[in-house]
Design a protein around this motif. Structure first.
Motif, PDB file in Angstrom:
ATOM      1  N   PHE A 189       0.796  -1.220   0.000  1.00 30.11           N
ATOM      2  CA  PHE A 189       0.000   0.000   0.000  1.00 30.11           C
ATOM      3  C   PHE A 189       0.834   1.280   0.000  1.00 30.11           C
ATOM      4  O   PHE A 189       0.325   2.365  -0.270  1.00 30.11           O
ATOM      5  CB  PHE A 189      -1.009   0.004   1.154  1.00 30.11           C
ATOM      6  N   TYR A 191       2.836   2.427  -2.119  1.00 35.16           N
ATOM      7  CA  TYR A 191       2.734   3.116  -3.402  1.00 35.16           C
ATOM      8  C   TYR A 191       1.584   4.110  -3.401  1.00 35.16           C
ATOM      9  O   TYR A 191       1.744   5.290  -3.689  1.00 35.16           O
ATOM     10  CB  TYR A 191       2.464   2.099  -4.521  1.00 35.16           C
ATOM     11  N   LEU A 194       1.850   7.138  -1.177  1.00 37.08           N
ATOM     12  CA  LEU A 194       2.618   8.248  -1.746  1.00 37.08           C
ATOM     13  C   LEU A 194       1.799   9.002  -2.783  1.00 37.08           C
ATOM     14  O   LEU A 194       1.822  10.239  -2.841  1.00 37.08           O
ATOM     15  CB  LEU A 194       3.912   7.734  -2.375  1.00 37.08           C
ATOM     16  N   VAL A 195       1.072   8.267  -3.597  1.00 44.06           N
ATOM     17  CA  VAL A 195       0.246   8.910  -4.624  1.00 44.06           C
ATOM     18  C   VAL A 195      -0.766   9.843  -3.964  1.00 44.06           C
ATOM     19  O   VAL A 195      -0.915  11.010  -4.352  1.00 44.06           O
ATOM     20  CB  VAL A 195      -0.482   7.845  -5.465  1.00 44.06           C
ATOM     21  N   ALA A 198       0.872  12.906  -2.280  1.00 42.96           N
ATOM     22  CA  ALA A 198       1.232  13.952  -3.238  1.00 42.96           C
ATOM     23  C   ALA A 198      -0.009  14.761  -3.610  1.00 42.96           C
ATOM     24  O   ALA A 198       0.035  15.994  -3.691  1.00 42.96           O
ATOM     25  CB  ALA A 198       1.849  13.325  -4.477  1.00 42.96           C
ATOM     26  N   SER A 233      -6.200  11.153  -8.744  1.00 41.18           N
ATOM     27  CA  SER A 233      -5.219  10.229  -8.182  1.00 41.18           C
ATOM     28  C   SER A 233      -5.873   8.923  -7.774  1.00 41.18           C
ATOM     29  O   SER A 233      -5.302   7.843  -7.940  1.00 41.18           O
ATOM     30  CB  SER A 233      -4.545  10.841  -6.951  1.00 41.18           C
ATOM     31  N   PHE A 236      -6.442   6.904 -10.832  1.00 45.32           N
ATOM     32  CA  PHE A 236      -5.181   6.310 -11.258  1.00 45.32           C
ATOM     33  C   PHE A 236      -4.799   5.142 -10.351  1.00 45.32           C
ATOM     34  O   PHE A 236      -4.489   4.042 -10.824  1.00 45.32           O
ATOM     35  CB  PHE A 236      -4.079   7.368 -11.239  1.00 45.32           C
ATOM     36  N   MET A 240      -4.489   1.240 -11.617  1.00 45.92           N
ATOM     37  CA  MET A 240      -3.211   0.544 -11.604  1.00 45.92           C
ATOM     38  C   MET A 240      -3.203  -0.595 -10.588  1.00 45.92           C
ATOM     39  O   MET A 240      -2.685  -1.677 -10.854  1.00 45.92           O
ATOM     40  CB  MET A 240      -2.072   1.517 -11.272  1.00 45.92           C
ATOM     41  N   ILE A 243      -5.106  -3.582 -11.934  1.00 48.40           N
ATOM     42  CA  ILE A 243      -4.366  -4.336 -12.948  1.00 48.40           C
ATOM     43  C   ILE A 243      -3.294  -5.204 -12.293  1.00 48.40           C
ATOM     44  O   ILE A 243      -3.184  -6.400 -12.575  1.00 48.40           O
ATOM     45  CB  ILE A 243      -3.723  -3.366 -13.971  1.00 48.40           C
ATOM     46  N   THR A 244      -2.525  -4.602 -11.379  1.00 48.54           N
ATOM     47  CA  THR A 244      -1.452  -5.389 -10.768  1.00 48.54           C
ATOM     48  C   THR A 244      -2.008  -6.460  -9.832  1.00 48.54           C
ATOM     49  O   THR A 244      -1.397  -7.502  -9.649  1.00 48.54           O
ATOM     50  CB  THR A 244      -0.462  -4.505  -9.992  1.00 48.54           C
ATOM     51  N   THR A 299     -10.631  -2.799 -16.948  1.00 44.19           N
ATOM     52  CA  THR A 299     -10.050  -1.474 -17.162  1.00 44.19           C
ATOM     53  C   THR A 299     -10.976  -0.614 -18.014  1.00 44.19           C
ATOM     54  O   THR A 299     -11.168   0.577 -17.748  1.00 44.19           O
ATOM     55  CB  THR A 299      -8.682  -1.606 -17.841  1.00 44.19           C
TER      56      THR A 299
END
Lengths: 314, 291, 421
Positions: A189, A191, A194-195, A198, A233, A236, A240, A243-244, A299
């Motif tokens: 988590f 990642y 940070l997103v 920001a 964000s 996004f 992402m 998908i991962t 997606t």
């Protein structure tokens, strides 16, 4: 690098001679430059992604054993897969993993990023701390979680001190998936944290301040200021992560081996095993294409529905 | 940098002692959560310093009968970890450099240059984002054999150096640069290439830093591909492969494995600490992140 | 901004350099060249892939590789090593894609999975007059299939019951003796399960589980004609009895995930007083544990004590361009001299009778007697060609069966229906 001086448009051209003409010559020179700029990635992606994709598509229509003769299978690989209970189980597991992992990941990362943003000191340090498991090798992460989860491991050992009987996380079919999800959230988590951090940092302080002075409560401020501001964000991150998440492999491969039973066997683990331990490369390729189709559909749905909740201009 | 930012306005507006206490409690709690979160890593370090017989001791403890630094020497002695780290650095550094160069160049083309078929090509790039590495691994292995690249650094580096993710991320950044900047440069007589190198790339440093961190980490931690493509692990192996080498016939020695784990974590954690300031600000300027 | 131009250029230049350096080092190392090579003077390089668990183990194999060059300077053996589990994943892929090394190391249980890519050795054995009489017959048998020899063994041995002598003394239980029965075993495990410690460490891995099942039921998991036979009722009943040690009798610790070293770790840590293992692990367990180690044969079932044997050796891949040189290399590596060295290092229990003495010299008291007693009744473990899958399914599905959340009958039947072909 010498190209720069030879290819660049001659500086002596009378540039500031009028907007329409300048625009035209600007565009004219684009194609040559674009070819050079885009070439490395385009060639690289063609050789190392497009060609393997085509190869895998071809494989999926063949009986492609590791040893012996290949033969055309038509759509048999696909129909065999879709009718096999093992494969359906694996797809179901992957969906279950995603359904548990995605909201948990988003909730934890969003919650912690909001919490951290209220701190006066140490914000950056905290963010980096939560990011650490993202950068440590997954092999190392899994190894220590094995020691934590197993009977007599850290959790069980602490439980014993208090006389609490802890479940056998990795050995109990009812717990293994949850244990896998928790470990994955722990590791992943950072990642999204940070997103979101920001995005939250980029919200003008004056907005919240003004609302606060007007007596708007924290929840309302979150709902009407923060959430819309960070919705791109979130879109996004959701896309992402989704998908991962469908591609999850290393955690079940290393932590549970897909077990106990078939409870944590995911789609990519299945594909890997068909390919590298059963050497049924055709089946593996077909399974990969089923995975790709699922990701594609989800997606596409994401992009379709983003208009409903993502705010791009505030 | 934001650590030096003034206290949040909410705090300033009603700077009562109750709010102060509340904030103090919240901060303490948050740091406790962070500590709990780091427990597995602390446990890794703790186990790496225990004697073998204390690893599975009941009840579990953070400290064994003795602090055994010797485990690190043993781990390094047991396997050539220096070699794994060197290999990992060679692969990750060159892979990162190639990725940065290729991604920023084509991202610039997609963001700032007009050419026929741009949107179609970009859509094709994006489509490749959805292909899992695991799906490509089987045909990629055959491809590497065609090239005669099996068990080489090239095979470890090149197949994953041209990522649509990097292009996507950098393009997003270039889109945020005002067109006027490029136009101004053009009017000053700079060509496409000069504009790119002298204006765009320097501006893109935070984004490049973000991409560099993510790329480096991906290379450094990659497990499946090195596992498949490397034949001589002790010669070409990277750190995760080295770790898995501990799980051999001899039975795993957890204290040594944990010592090796700690060693394997050092480079990326160092990188993270070095670039920590760029990380959040870089993501902020690109408006995205993640992978 | 101006002075940052060189830096961005430098990054790109570095990237360019990396690419060209990579391209350059690619053209001359010939790494993709499978199976070794021959130069103009007739010097042959033979590559050899082996599993290994660390520098010390690798050094031992490297010494064997160097010995080949000493014996015949025209042959150079290039050794590559990887971990045991990864080795078979990798070797399957490499054989499948025709890029296998010349010398393929193979464990007897995995022969079926690899043999289609391996060269039958019978002609070479004859033409190079290898003295097969010195080898333990079971070791050769383990690396043969349908009467064809695919590998020359370097180690082999029967599965044994290892026990923690100190723990037996502590609890006041007599140490197990040759000829002990399943009842003796049950009684001992019950007494030894006290104070958070267990009598035995069970695990559904092939070599740990099936020797016990064989002793109980007389059945192997694969029939004599090579078919998977997990649907055999006697075998399933024996499997249930084995699983009950964990799930019902609780004399063996509950199982966690897919960690094949779990049982050994419990034993080494002193949490379990007994474990089933092969002679190849004896000396390393002896050095890792801080208690006195003992060994005895598998407890006898209704028809006496039985056990399974397994071993490993070296074969030659079909894609090898110099099978003769490769065979010569294997001959040196498995010579009495080399195997004696490995034995005195404690790396392997030698397949050659003439090399076993140095191994016994290093082992604890009673190891020799136990090995000989077990060896007398051992049968080579039979496997199927998809044993890699069966083996991993046994662990994956076997763990809940052992913990008592499903039955062995269901588990074995399911694996039978999934994997029998």
């Amino acid at each position: 690098m010498t190209m720069e001086s030879t290819i660049s448009p001659a500086p002596e051209r009378p540039v500031p001679s009028g907007p329409p003409r300048s625009k035209k010559s600007w565009r004219d020179s684009d194609t040559a430059a674009a070819t050079v700029f885009a070439a490395p990635s385009t060639i690289g992606l063609t050789v190392f992604t497009v060609i393997p994709i085509v190869m895998s598509l071809v494989m999926s229509f063949y009986n492609w054993p590791a040893f012996g003769d290949k033969s055309v299978a038509g759509t048999a690989n696909f129909s065999d897969l879709l009718s096999s209970p093992e494969f359906r189980r694996v797809v179901l597991n992957t969906v279950v993993f995603t359904v548990l992992y995605l909201p948990l990941n988003l909730l934890v990362s969003l919650g912690l990023s909001l919490w951290i943003s209220t701190m006066r000191r140490g914000r950056q340090t905290l963010r980096v701390l939560f990011f650490v498991p993202v950068v440590t090798p997954i092999v190392a992460n899994v190894l220590v979680w094995k020691m934590i989860y197993q009977p007599n491991g850290l959790i069980d050992g602490i439980g014993q001190q208090f006389g609490v009987d802890m479940p056998n996380f990795l050995g109990d079919p009812n717990w293994a998936m949850l244990a896998l999800v928790l470990m994955s959230v722990w590791q992943g988590f950072g990642y999204n944290l940070l997103v979101f951090s920001a995005a939250i940092d980029s919200i003008p302080q004056s907005l919240n301040e003004a609302a606060s002075l007007d007596g708007v409560g924290p929840w309302q401020r979150f709902r009407h200021i923060t959430l819309p501001m960070i919705s791109p964000s979130m879109f996004f991150a959701t896309t992402m992560t989704l998908i991962t998440t469908f591609q999850v492999f290393a955690q079940p491969y290393l932590l549970t081996g897909g077990g106990p039973g078939a409870t944590t066997e995911t789609l990519v683990l299945f594909i890997y095993r068909e390919g590298f331990s059963n050497f049924a490369l055709g089946t593996a390729a077909a399974g990969a294409w089923v995975l790709f189709a699922i990701i594609l559909v989800i997606t596409a749905l994401q992009f379709l529905f983003q208009k409903k909740w993502v705010t791009y201009d505030v | 940098m934001s650590e030096l930012a003034p206290p949040s306005p909410a705090g300033r507006s009603r700077n009562t002692s109750a709010a102060k206490i509340r904030h103090g409690l919240s901060a303490t709690l948050l740091w406790l959560v962070a500590l709990l979160f780091l427990t597995p890593l602390i446990y890794t370090v703790a186990t790496s310093l225990k004697p073998a017989s204390d690893v599975f001791s009941v009840p579990p403890s953070l400290v064994g009968k003795e602090i055994r630094w010797q485990n690190y020497a043993d781990a390094l002695d047991y396997l050539p970890f220096q070699k794994f780290i060197l290999n990992g650095l060679i692969v990750a550094v060159s892979g990162t450099l190639i990725t940065l160069a290729a991604a920023s160049m084509s991202a610039y083309a997609f963001a700032r240059l007009k050419f026929r078929g741009r949107n179609v090509l970009f859509a094709a790039f994006l489509a490749t984002l959805m292909i899992p590495q695991e799906v490509l691994v089987v045909p990629m292995f055959s491809l590497m054999q065609e090239f005669g690249w099996v068990d080489s650094y090239r095979a470890l580096i090149l197949p994953w150096a041209f990522t649509a993710f990097g292009v996507f991320l950098m393009r997003q950044f270039f889109l945020t640069i005002p067109q006027e900047l490029a136009d101004a440069a053009y009017i000053d007589g700079a060509g496409k290439f000069r504009t790119f190198f002298s204006i765009m790339l320097p501006l893109a440093r935070p984004s490049l830093a973000v991409l560099a961190v993510f790329t480096f980490i991906n290379y450094w931690n990659s497990f499946l591909w090195p596992l498949i493509i490397t034949n001589s692990v002790e010669d070409k192996g990277t750190v995760p492969l080295g770790l898995s080498l501990f799980f051999s016939q001899q039975g795993s020695q957890w204290n040594l494995v944990m010592a090796a784990s700690v060693i394997s974590m050092i480079p990326t954690v160092l990188l993270l600490l070095l670039l920590r300031k760029h990380l959040v600000s870089g993501i902020a300027t690109t408006g995205m992140g993640g992978r | 901004m101006k002075h940052s131009i060189p830096r961005s250029l430098a990054v790109l230049a570095a990237a360019g350099l990396s690419i060209s350096a990579l391209a350059a080092c690619g053209s001359n190392d010939g790494s993709g060249n499978a199976g070794g090579s021959t130069d103009a003077d007739g010097n042959v390089t033979v590559d050899w892939s082996m599993w290994s668990g660390g520098t010390a183990e690798k050094d031992a194999w490297q010494a064997a590789a160097d010995a080949v060059h000493t014996a015949n300077p025209k042959i150079t053996v290039k050794l590559e090593t990887t971990s045991f589990d990864d080795y078979f994943t990798k070797m399957g892929t490499r054989i499948a894609s025709g890029s296998a090394p010349c010398i393929v190391s193979v464990q007897s249980l995995r022969l079926g999975a690899l043999k289609d890519g391996m060269l039958p050795l019978d002609d070479l054995i004859k033409s190079k007059s290898l003295d097969t009489d010195d080898f333990v017959p079971a070791s050769l048998e383990g690396l043969a299939s349908d009467g064809t020899q695919y590998g020359i063994p370097y180690d082999n041995g029967p599965m044994l019951m290892l026990y923690n002598v100190d723990r037996f003394k502590e609890v006041g239980v007599d140490a197990p003796k040759s000829g002990w029965t399943w009842n003796d075993f049950s009684a001992a495990t019950k007494k030894l399960t006290t104070g958070g410690k267990y009598g035995f460490a069970a695990y559904p891995a092939d070599l740990q589980m099936f020797p016990m099942l064989l002793s109980l039921s007389g059945q192997q998991p694969v029939s004599e004609d090579g078919k998977l036979a997990l649907d055999n009722a006697d075998l399933q009943a024996a499997g249930q009895q084995y699983a009950d040690l964990v799930g019902k009798d609780k004399v063996s610790p509950e199982l966690s995930g897919n960690d094949s070293t779990y049982a050994y770790n419990q034993f080494i840590a002193g949490n379990a007083a007994m474990v089933v293992d092969g002679p190849w692990d004896l000396l390393s367990i002896q050095s890792q544990s801080d208690f006195q180690l003992g060994a005895v044969e598998i407890p006898a079932g209704p028809s006496g004590s039985k056990t399974l044997s397994a071993g490993s050796g070296f074969g030659i891949s079909k894609s090898c361009k110099n099978p003769e040189a490769a065979f010569e290399a294997i001959q040196t590596i498995t010579s009495t001299e080399q195997l004696s060295k490995l034995a005195s290092d404690g790396r392997a229990f030698p397949s050659r009778v003439s090399a076993q003495a140095p191994w016994y010299d290093n082992a604890f008291d009673g190891a020799k007697e136990a090995l000989e007693a077990a060896g007398a009744t051992a049968e080579p473990m039979r496997t199927t060609s998809n044993w890699t899958k069966v083996g991993s399914d046994l662990i994956q599905y076997g763990v809940p069966a052992m913990n008592g959340t499903s039955t062995v009958k269901d588990t074995f039947s399911q694996i039978q229906s999934q994997d029998a072909n």
